[in-house]
Write an enzyme that holds these catalytic residues in place. Structure first.
Site, PDB file in Angstrom:
ATOM      1  N   LYS A 116       0.849  -1.205   0.000  1.00 37.76           N
ATOM      2  CA  LYS A 116       0.000   0.000   0.000  1.00 37.76           C
ATOM      3  C   LYS A 116       0.872   1.238   0.000  1.00 37.76           C
ATOM      4  CE  LYS A 116      -2.833  -3.119   2.120  1.00 37.76           C
ATOM      5  NZ  LYS A 116      -2.293  -4.328   2.753  1.00 37.76           N
ATOM      6  N   HIS A 144      -4.399   9.619 -16.874  1.00 34.73           N
ATOM      7  CA  HIS A 144      -3.626   8.402 -16.595  1.00 34.73           C
ATOM      8  C   HIS A 144      -4.560   7.376 -15.963  1.00 34.73           C
ATOM      9  CE1 HIS A 144      -3.833  10.359 -12.674  1.00 34.73           C
ATOM     10  NE2 HIS A 144      -3.593   9.175 -12.135  1.00 34.73           N
ATOM     11  N   ASP A 180      -4.246   4.368 -12.814  1.00 32.81           N
ATOM     12  CA  ASP A 180      -3.327   3.987 -11.744  1.00 32.81           C
ATOM     13  C   ASP A 180      -2.819   2.568 -12.007  1.00 32.81           C
ATOM     14  OD1 ASP A 180      -3.950   6.430 -10.601  1.00 32.81           O
ATOM     15  OD2 ASP A 180      -5.494   5.587  -9.290  1.00 32.81           O
ATOM     16  N   HIS A 218      -8.315   8.725 -15.683  1.00 30.19           N
ATOM     17  CA  HIS A 218      -8.835   9.896 -14.982  1.00 30.19           C
ATOM     18  C   HIS A 218      -7.831  11.036 -15.026  1.00 30.19           C
ATOM     19  CE1 HIS A 218      -6.759   7.264 -12.112  1.00 30.19           C
ATOM     20  NE2 HIS A 218      -6.442   8.344 -11.415  1.00 30.19           N
TER      21      HIS A 218
END
Ligand SMILES: O=C(O)CCC(=O)C(=O)O
Ligand SMILES: [Fe+2]
Length: 169
Positions: free
Chosen positions: A17, A39, A41, A96
Site C-alpha cells: 500500500k 492516466h 493507476d 482519470h
C-alpha cells in the site's frame, strides 16, 4: 455460503500500500495549467479521499469525461491496471485526470493498493471464460512504475504497453 480468503491471493491483490498526499494550490486560470494529466493507476484498487472541491474527471469514452460528483464523506474507488491484468479485462482500469480549481486549494489523499513489487501477477484463469483468450498472461509488477513513466507510455495506457512487454517474460 462461506468462503475463506486465500492469503496467497490476498497478498497478490493487496500486498503493498502507498499513500500520496496531493496539494493543488488555487489557480487563477485553470485553463492554462494541468492538475494531474490523464492516466490510469497501476494499482489493484485506489481508494481516494478528496475534499469538497471537485475537479476529478473519469473518462467515459473517446470524447467524453464525467466529473465525479461529490458526496459528503464519500470515497472514490478506482480500478487500477493490476486488476485489469488479473481479471483479463473483466474489470477495466479507469482513466482519470484532475483539473485545477480557480477558487480554492484542493487536497486529495489517494491510497494505492497494489501487488508487492516482487510479485508476478497472472490472470485468475478460473474466472476467465474459455472463449476469452488472455491478453496478458504473466506480468512482473516491479516494472509497472517504469512502464508508466511518460517515456514508455507515449500516450498509451500502462496495460497497452504491458501487452507488448509481457512477451519478454
Ligand atoms: O487528486 C485526485 O483526485 C486524484 C489524484 C490521482 O489521480 C493520483 O494521484 O493518481
Ligand atoms: Fe490517479
Amino acid at each position: 455460503m462461506e468462503t475463506s480468503l486465500n492469503s496467497t491471493k490476498e497478498s497478490l491483490l493487496l500486498g503493498s500500500k502507498r499513500i500520496n498526499l496531493n496539494y493543488y494550490p488555487i489557480c487563477p486560470d485553470p485553463e492554462l495549467t494541468v492538475g494531474v494529466g490523464r492516466h490510469s493507476d497501476v494499482s489493484t484498487l485506489t481508494v481516494l479521499l478528496q475534499r469538497d472541491i471537485g475537479g476529478l474527471y473519469v473518462r467515459r469514452d473517446n470524447d467524453s469525461w464525467i466529473h465525479v460528483p461529490l458526496a459528503n464523506g464519500s470515497i472514490v474507488i478506482n480500478v487500477g491496471d493490476a486488476l485489469q491484468i488479473m481479471s483479463n479485462g473483466r474489470y477495466m482500469s479507469i482513466e482519470h485526470c484532475v483539473i485545477a480549481n480557480g477558487s480554492d486549494n484542493r487536497i486529495s489523499v489517494p491510497i494505492f493498493i497494489n501487488p508487492r513489487p516482487s510479485d508476478k501477477i497472472f490472470l485468475f484463469l478460473k474466472h476467465c471464460p474459455a472463449e476469452r483468450r488472455p491478453c496478458i498472461m504473466k506480468f512482473c509488477t516491479g516494472i509497472m512504475p517504469s512502464i508508466s513513466s511518460e517515456k514508455h507510455l507515449m500516450g498509451r495506457k500502462t496495460t497497452d504497453v504491458a501487452k507488448i512487454w509481457c512477451h519478454l517474460f
